[in-house]
Design a protein around this motif. Sequence first.
Motif, PDB file in Angstrom:
ATOM      1  N   UNK A   1       1.090  -1.212   0.117  1.00 34.79           N
ATOM      2  CA  UNK A   1       0.282  -0.099   0.257  1.00 34.79           C
ATOM      3  C   UNK A   1       1.314   1.320   0.280  1.00 34.79           C
ATOM      4  N   UNK A   2       0.463   2.036  -0.899  1.00 34.51           N
ATOM      5  CA  UNK A   2       0.752   3.539  -0.243  1.00 34.51           C
ATOM      6  C   UNK A   2       0.554   4.412   0.102  1.00 34.51           C
ATOM      7  N   UNK A   3       0.926   5.502   0.407  1.00 35.35           N
ATOM      8  CA  UNK A   3       1.020   6.556   1.877  1.00 35.35           C
ATOM      9  C   UNK A   3      -0.887   6.917   1.257  1.00 35.35           C
ATOM     10  N   UNK A   4      -1.114   7.135   0.182  1.00 34.01           N
ATOM     11  CA  UNK A   4      -2.395   7.849  -0.016  1.00 34.01           C
ATOM     12  C   UNK A   4      -4.068   6.510   0.249  1.00 34.01           C
ATOM     13  N   UNK A   5      -3.669   5.523   0.885  1.00 38.60           N
ATOM     14  CA  UNK A   5      -4.516   4.862   1.278  1.00 38.60           C
ATOM     15  C   UNK A   5      -4.779   4.770   2.858  1.00 38.60           C
ATOM     16  N   UNK A   6      -5.715   5.428   3.142  1.00 40.05           N
ATOM     17  CA  UNK A   6      -6.308   5.410   4.933  1.00 40.05           C
ATOM     18  C   UNK A   6      -6.436   4.762   5.482  1.00 40.05           C
ATOM     19  N   UNK A   7      -5.517   3.800   5.672  1.00 34.21           N
ATOM     20  CA  UNK A   7      -4.906   2.323   6.571  1.00 34.21           C
ATOM     21  C   UNK A   7      -5.440   2.043   7.369  1.00 34.21           C
ATOM     22  N   UNK A   8      -6.268   3.037   8.203  1.00 37.51           N
ATOM     23  CA  UNK A   8      -7.143   2.988   9.470  1.00 37.51           C
ATOM     24  C   UNK A   8      -8.096   2.901   9.448  1.00 37.51           C
ATOM     25  N   UNK A   9      -8.980   2.860   8.254  1.00 37.52           N
ATOM     26  CA  UNK A   9     -10.012   3.464   7.815  1.00 37.52           C
ATOM     27  C   UNK A   9     -10.676   1.982   6.075  1.00 37.52           C
ATOM     28  N   UNK A  10      -9.640   0.746   6.240  1.00 40.31           N
ATOM     29  CA  UNK A  10      -9.725  -0.168   5.453  1.00 40.31           C
ATOM     30  C   UNK A  10     -10.629  -1.016   6.363  1.00 40.31           C
ATOM     31  N   UNK A  11     -12.267  -1.099   5.880  1.00 36.94           N
ATOM     32  CA  UNK A  11     -13.328  -2.266   5.170  1.00 36.94           C
ATOM     33  C   UNK A  11     -13.109  -3.922   5.191  1.00 36.94           C
ATOM     34  N   UNK A  12     -13.248  -4.444   5.714  1.00 37.12           N
ATOM     35  CA  UNK A  12     -13.241  -6.318   5.028  1.00 37.12           C
ATOM     36  C   UNK A  12     -15.053  -6.146   5.378  1.00 37.12           C
ATOM     37  N   UNK A  13     -15.447  -7.145   4.514  1.00 34.34           N
ATOM     38  CA  UNK A  13     -17.056  -7.997   4.579  1.00 34.34           C
ATOM     39  C   UNK A  13     -15.844  -9.292   3.261  1.00 34.34           C
ATOM     40  N   UNK A  14     -16.512 -10.363   4.283  1.00 27.96           N
ATOM     41  CA  UNK A  14     -16.941 -11.957   3.100  1.00 27.96           C
ATOM     42  C   UNK A  14     -18.460 -12.320   2.904  1.00 27.96           C
ATOM     43  N   UNK A  15     -18.350 -12.089   1.843  1.00 29.39           N
ATOM     44  CA  UNK A  15     -19.756 -13.133   1.552  1.00 29.39           C
ATOM     45  C   UNK A  15     -20.065 -14.062   0.606  1.00 29.39           C
ATOM     46  N   UNK A  16     -19.892 -14.959   0.268  1.00 28.02           N
ATOM     47  CA  UNK A  16     -20.424 -15.748  -0.518  1.00 28.02           C
ATOM     48  C   UNK A  16     -18.937 -16.424  -1.494  1.00 28.02           C
ATOM     49  N   UNK A  17     -18.028 -16.299  -0.142  1.00 29.86           N
ATOM     50  CA  UNK A  17     -16.417 -16.580  -0.649  1.00 29.86           C
ATOM     51  C   UNK A  17     -15.885 -15.606  -1.257  1.00 29.86           C
ATOM     52  N   UNK A  18     -16.553 -14.379  -1.837  1.00 27.82           N
ATOM     53  CA  UNK A  18     -15.907 -13.501  -1.889  1.00 27.82           C
ATOM     54  C   UNK A  18     -15.463 -12.000  -1.102  1.00 27.82           C
ATOM     55  N   UNK A  19     -14.282 -11.961  -0.691  1.00 26.12           N
ATOM     56  CA  UNK A  19     -13.547 -11.307   0.223  1.00 26.12           C
ATOM     57  C   UNK A  19     -13.646  -9.665  -0.426  1.00 26.12           C
ATOM     58  N   UNK A  20     -13.569  -8.809   0.703  1.00 24.22           N
ATOM     59  CA  UNK A  20     -14.297  -6.818  -0.476  1.00 24.22           C
ATOM     60  C   UNK A  20     -14.148  -6.543   0.610  1.00 24.22           C
ATOM     61  N   UNK A  21     -12.301  -5.558   0.067  1.00 24.23           N
ATOM     62  CA  UNK A  21     -12.000  -5.187   0.747  1.00 24.23           C
ATOM     63  C   UNK A  21     -12.158  -3.308   0.459  1.00 24.23           C
ATOM     64  N   UNK A  22     -12.441  -2.449   0.934  1.00 21.57           N
ATOM     65  CA  UNK A  22     -12.024  -1.534   0.362  1.00 21.57           C
ATOM     66  C   UNK A  22     -11.206  -0.146   1.039  1.00 21.57           C
ATOM     67  N   UNK A  23     -10.687   0.320   0.485  1.00 17.30           N
ATOM     68  CA  UNK A  23      -9.019   1.162   0.454  1.00 17.30           C
ATOM     69  C   UNK A  23      -9.401   2.586   0.377  1.00 17.30           C
ATOM     70  N   UNK A  24     -10.342   2.819   1.753  1.00 15.92           N
ATOM     71  CA  UNK A  24     -10.573   4.542   1.193  1.00 15.92           C
ATOM     72  C   UNK A  24      -8.715   5.940   1.026  1.00 15.92           C
ATOM     73  N   UNK A  25      -8.840   6.166   0.270  1.00 19.24           N
ATOM     74  CA  UNK A  25      -8.160   6.992   0.070  1.00 19.24           C
ATOM     75  C   UNK A  25      -8.117   8.406   1.377  1.00 19.24           C
ATOM     76  N   UNK A  26      -6.652   9.203   1.279  1.00 19.52           N
ATOM     77  CA  UNK A  26      -6.609   9.527   2.015  1.00 19.52           C
ATOM     78  C   UNK A  26      -7.046  11.138   1.309  1.00 19.52           C
TER      79      UNK A  26
END
Length: 134
Positions: free
Chosen positions: A96-121
């Motif tokens: 990850x670069x410094x452009x990603x707001x690491x403290x706000x990363x969100x993870x959800x698992x549904x039907x065998x698919x992991x969805x990560x949302x990586x908000x930008x600063x």
Amino acid sequence: MSESKELKVREKQPLDSAAEQTKPGPVFTPNVDIFETEKAITLLADMPGVKADNLNVDLRDDTLTLTGEVGPAAGTPGEKIYVEYETGRYYRQFSLSEVIAQEKIDAKLSDGVLRLTLPKVEKATPRRIAVQAG
């Protein structure tokens, strides 16, 4: 396909020997799709058979690591005649670069698919700065 400068996909590196593994069995590399908008990056990782309690998303030193374990199918009556379903572990890393707001990363698992949302600063809002006479 262009690679985002905010999220670098690490090259696939197969484990060279069983001595490098802490558990026996195959290690799978989950397939991923990555989408980018102005405000966030969304990463979809295909991890069929992995349950949420067997999934780890670890962030350390700007490295995002996905690991998951898939066990044998439970509750199947009868004798096994032919089996293609493989058990083992999933493993994938991203830088990850410094452009990603690491403290706000969100993870959800549904039907065998992991969805990560990586908000930008959020970028600084342009504004006029008043100068005071001193």
